[in-house]
Motif scaffolding. Structure first.
Motif, PDB file in Angstrom:
ATOM      1  N   TRP A  35       0.394  -1.297  -0.225  1.00  0.00           N
ATOM      2  CA  TRP A  35      -0.249  -0.056  -0.222  1.00  0.00           C
ATOM      3  C   TRP A  35       0.875   1.008  -0.047  1.00  0.00           C
ATOM      4  CZ3 TRP A  35      -3.045  -2.299   4.228  1.00  0.00           C
ATOM      5  CH2 TRP A  35      -3.705  -2.989   4.485  1.00  0.00           C
ATOM      6  N   GLY A  53      -0.184   1.647  -3.154  1.00  0.00           N
ATOM      7  CA  GLY A  53      -1.089   1.794  -3.191  1.00  0.00           C
ATOM      8  C   GLY A  53      -2.132   0.934  -3.306  1.00  0.00           C
ATOM      9  N   GLN A  54      -1.252  -0.399  -3.870  1.00  0.00           N
ATOM     10  CA  GLN A  54      -2.144  -1.564  -4.117  1.00  0.00           C
ATOM     11  C   GLN A  54      -0.997  -2.982  -3.590  1.00  0.00           C
ATOM     12  OE1 GLN A  54      -1.858  -0.395  -8.679  1.00  0.00           O
ATOM     13  NE2 GLN A  54      -4.171  -1.240  -8.561  1.00  0.00           N
ATOM     14  N   THR A  55      -2.199  -4.004  -3.208  1.00  0.00           N
ATOM     15  CA  THR A  55      -1.375  -5.054  -2.430  1.00  0.00           C
ATOM     16  C   THR A  55      -1.617  -5.207  -4.387  1.00  0.00           C
ATOM     17  OG1 THR A  55      -3.200  -6.261  -2.678  1.00  0.00           O
ATOM     18  CG2 THR A  55      -1.749  -5.609  -1.022  1.00  0.00           C
ATOM     19  N   LYS A  68      -6.993   1.193  -4.613  1.00  0.00           N
ATOM     20  CA  LYS A  68      -6.285   1.734  -4.205  1.00  0.00           C
ATOM     21  C   LYS A  68      -6.570   2.660  -3.090  1.00  0.00           C
ATOM     22  CE  LYS A  68      -2.229   4.730  -6.326  1.00  0.00           C
ATOM     23  NZ  LYS A  68      -2.084   5.541  -7.209  1.00  0.00           N
ATOM     24  N   VAL A  69      -5.797   1.810  -1.975  1.00  0.00           N
ATOM     25  CA  VAL A  69      -5.780   2.598  -1.167  1.00  0.00           C
ATOM     26  C   VAL A  69      -4.874   3.905  -0.387  1.00  0.00           C
ATOM     27  CG1 VAL A  69      -5.359   2.490   1.291  1.00  0.00           C
ATOM     28  CG2 VAL A  69      -6.178   0.550   0.055  1.00  0.00           C
ATOM     29  N   LEU A  93      -1.762   3.216   7.221  1.00  0.00           N
ATOM     30  CA  LEU A  93      -1.751   1.759   6.802  1.00  0.00           C
ATOM     31  C   LEU A  93      -1.528   0.608   7.821  1.00  0.00           C
ATOM     32  CD1 LEU A  93       0.254   3.126   3.383  1.00  0.00           C
ATOM     33  CD2 LEU A  93      -2.238   2.763   3.928  1.00  0.00           C
ATOM     34  N   THR A 124      -8.612   6.363   6.123  1.00  0.00           N
ATOM     35  CA  THR A 124      -8.514   5.804   4.791  1.00  0.00           C
ATOM     36  C   THR A 124      -9.183   5.055   3.664  1.00  0.00           C
ATOM     37  OG1 THR A 124      -7.712   3.400   4.906  1.00  0.00           O
ATOM     38  CG2 THR A 124      -6.139   4.378   5.042  1.00  0.00           C
ATOM     39  N   MET A 129     -10.539   2.454  -0.082  1.00  0.00           N
ATOM     40  CA  MET A 129     -10.007   2.357  -0.961  1.00  0.00           C
ATOM     41  C   MET A 129     -10.834   2.748  -2.631  1.00  0.00           C
ATOM     42  SD  MET A 129     -10.472  -1.321  -1.820  1.00  0.00           S
ATOM     43  CE  MET A 129      -8.963  -2.278  -0.311  1.00  0.00           C
TER      44      MET A 129
END
Length: 148
Positions: free
Chosen positions: A75, A79-81, A90-91, A104, A141, A143
């Motif tokens: 993240w 911003g992504q796994t 995206k977070v 996070l 946050t 998503m």
């Protein structure tokens, strides 16, 4: 969210989040296997841990920490796994900027509680106007699903 983020992204629906969780199970299982192999290699006798023993509970704790490190690192970096990429999730911070490491880490910890509460923290997004989960709210946050 800032106006630029609002134009290119919208809050992610629960279905997209669950699909990402399923995809993310694959790299996480690989990490757990690696952690377990290391634990067994250094354990005297190399025998499996007894159910609910201190060793087994500790191993699960280490697996939880490794999963958290994977998620927070992913993240923070993009911003992504891996599981979020195919679904364009995206977070980001609630104000549209990249989220900080403390937010996070809190997001990961509260997402664990969201799942442990029989998924209620995730289901919350079905009733929340901006589709936020418990971990979104706790960590400030969100998503989002970006446009193609």
């Amino acid at each position: 969210m800032n106006s630029e983020t609002t134009n290119i992204a919208r809050p992610a629906h629960l279905g997209w989040r669950l699909l990402a969780l399923v995809y993310d199970a694959m790299p996480n299982i690989a990490l757990w296997i690696a952690v377990s192999a290391i634990a067994l290699a250094i354990k005297p006798g190399h025998a499996p841990f007894a159910p609910w023993s201190l060793g087994q509970v500790s191993l699960w704790g280490v697996c939880w920490l490794v999963t958290g490190a994977y998620a927070v690192h992913s993240w923070r970096r993009s911003g992504q796994t891996l599981g979020m990429r195919p679904w364009r999730l995206k977070v980001i911070a609630a104000d549209g900027r990249p989220a900080g490491p403390r937010a996070l880490a809190l997001r990961y910890a509260v997402s664990t509680l969201s799942l442990a509460a029989l998924g209620l923290g995730f289901l919350w997004s079905l009733f929340e106007r901006e589709r936020r989960t418990w971990h979104d709210l706790a960590s400030a946050t969100v998503m989002v699903r970006t446009e193609r």
